[in-house]
Design a protein around this motif. Sequence first.
Motif, PDB file in Angstrom:
ATOM      1  N   LEU A   1      42.561  29.782  37.876  1.00 17.82           N
ATOM      2  CA  LEU A   1      41.765  30.792  37.174  1.00 17.82           C
ATOM      3  C   LEU A   1      40.769  30.184  36.182  1.00 17.82           C
ATOM      4  CD1 LEU A   1      44.446  33.589  36.626  1.00 17.82           C
ATOM      5  CD2 LEU A   1      42.854  33.301  38.528  1.00 17.82           C
TER       6      LEU A   1
ATOM      7  N   ASP B   1      44.409  32.608  30.081  1.00 18.31           N
ATOM      8  CA  ASP B   1      44.632  32.957  31.487  1.00 18.31           C
ATOM      9  C   ASP B   1      44.500  31.744  32.433  1.00 18.31           C
ATOM     10  OD1 ASP B   1      41.914  32.605  31.400  1.00 18.31           O
ATOM     11  OD2 ASP B   1      41.393  34.611  32.116  1.00 18.31           O
TER      12      ASP B   1
ATOM     13  N   ALA C   1      49.130  35.573  38.375  1.00 21.45           N
ATOM     14  CA  ALA C   1      47.736  35.188  38.633  1.00 21.45           C
ATOM     15  C   ALA C   1      47.016  36.285  39.411  1.00 21.45           C
ATOM     16  CB  ALA C   1      47.688  33.857  39.392  1.00 21.45           C
TER      17      ALA C   1
ATOM     18  N   LEU D   1      46.128  39.064  37.012  1.00 27.39           N
ATOM     19  CA  LEU D   1      44.990  38.643  36.177  1.00 27.39           C
ATOM     20  C   LEU D   1      43.694  38.760  36.960  1.00 27.39           C
ATOM     21  CD1 LEU D   1      46.655  35.602  34.417  1.00 27.39           C
ATOM     22  CD2 LEU D   1      45.610  37.541  33.249  1.00 27.39           C
TER      23      LEU D   1
ATOM     24  N   SER E   1      42.540  42.189  37.326  1.00 26.38           N
ATOM     25  CA  SER E   1      42.040  42.754  36.054  1.00 26.38           C
ATOM     26  C   SER E   1      40.595  42.344  35.801  1.00 26.38           C
ATOM     27  CB  SER E   1      42.933  42.325  34.886  1.00 26.38           C
ATOM     28  OG  SER E   1      42.674  40.993  34.517  1.00 26.38           O
ATOM     29  N   TYR E   2      40.177  41.182  36.329  1.00 20.76           N
ATOM     30  CA  TYR E   2      38.766  40.754  36.164  1.00 20.76           C
ATOM     31  C   TYR E   2      37.840  41.655  36.978  1.00 20.76           C
ATOM     32  CZ  TYR E   2      41.102  36.327  35.014  1.00 20.76           C
ATOM     33  OH  TYR E   2      41.909  35.374  34.505  1.00 20.76           O
TER      34      TYR E   2
ATOM     35  N   PHE F   1      47.754  42.909  27.546  1.00 17.31           N
ATOM     36  CA  PHE F   1      48.124  42.129  28.718  1.00 17.31           C
ATOM     37  C   PHE F   1      49.641  41.943  28.796  1.00 17.31           C
ATOM     38  CE2 PHE F   1      49.234  38.054  30.615  1.00 17.31           C
ATOM     39  CZ  PHE F   1      48.888  38.348  31.926  1.00 17.31           C
TER      40      PHE F   1
END
Lengths: 239, 239
Positions: free
Chosen positions: A123, A217, A230, A233, A236-237, B225
């Motif tokens: 990431l 992250d 991961a 995450l 979420s981007y 988060f």
Amino acid sequence: LPYNQGALITESNIKSEVGAIIVAAGVGTRMGGVEKIRSPLGGQPVLSRVVAVFVGCAAVNRIVIVLAESNIGWGKALVAESGWSKVTSVCPGGARRQDSVAAGLKELDGCDWVIVHDGARPLLREKLISDGLAAAQETGAAAAAVPVNDTIKLAGDDRVVEETLPRERLWVVQTPQLFRHDVITAAYREVAADVTDDAALVEQWGGRVKLYPGAYDNIKVTTQFDLALAGVLLESYEE
Amino acid sequence: LPYNQGALITESNIKSEVGAIIVAAGVGTRMGGVEKIRSPLGGQPVLSRVVAVFVGCAAVNRIVIVLAESNIGWGKALVAESGWSKVTSVCPGGARRQDSVAAGLKELDGCDWVIVHDGARPLLREKLISDGLAAAQETGAAAAAVPVNDTIKLAGDDRVVEETLPRERLWVVQTPQLFRHDVITAAYREVAADVTDDAALVEQWGGRVKLYPGAYDNIKVTTQFDLALAGVLLESYEE
């Protein structure tokens, strides 16, 4: 040459040759035998995400991927399929992480700077590479790091606390780690200790390592849970 | 009494009175003003999950919940609705975490043991409480902890590394933390330093704190988060 033209050719103007070592030779015992770097993350293998960031970074000229012997064929095919012309070598690693980095280092003769990054940290963003190169100018060595949020204690074999460490001075160190080529090669040549990161070799050699802001992250995918995390995450981007 | 009957009443046979302090008086600035302990997690507030585990633990006799002044009304209603008769007090905290624990401690006079737990660690299991009480017998103080997996470095204000710490001796400390009542009250009375956990006060007072195995999923919900992560973990248990 007229004076002002000649003056353009200063040390800082000459383009540095920057090489990157992607270390991914671990056997992934904590994933129950699954190869974490080959695991799909958002539709592509973990390793592909990592290499693509380095390929896309203009400052990086050459990339060496260090893999377990059993993954070399897979890695070479991936490089060919992806058309990653910056990847100049896919080579086998060693027993310890540092042996794998040493193997990669041999492929980067002639570079001015060496970046080491974990193949299992998918990431990272390109900015972490350029920030790191800037941070490394001062001392010749830099490592991405984030402040420790937890309380960390030091204990002996009996698990009785000896000391609560001063949290405000503690950092969780990540990769990228970035080094002047002469610094990391000297450290690898002259220091034999077992270490958990490359900066530690440079520290023991007597070098000064500058920490610069990493990212929370920028996790290392070690377990199946990390892989799920991961994925969360990554999603979420995209939201 | 006949000799053998009298012998039954030994120190270890007398039932200890165990009190728990649930510390949840933080203002939650890292959640952007959202009260983390009131946030829903799998259908119930974070704090409810925590208190329910302590209510369900047979070894725990009394529970004190320490909240920010603004949450006292909400907390009292939650206790009444839930029928938690073990909760003997819902009281306001102080400026620092340790001031809040001190406020809770005042409500636990007459207890033999005191357990401190973060109201924002909703995924603890009852076993962590009983394991901790067992671990605390030896020295009068114990804290849940997990081995550090990261590389941790100590750096000065200039962020140049001074030392890579010996990972094999480092622990991430969590709650529950469990103390003999006389130990924690003496530490709170005699030590004035700013600390990040209660064990640190006991250490500075001269007490010995035993670490015992915590759990990697016993996370502290500090950010949005973390809350999402706790949700993912909770779902993974139910699969």
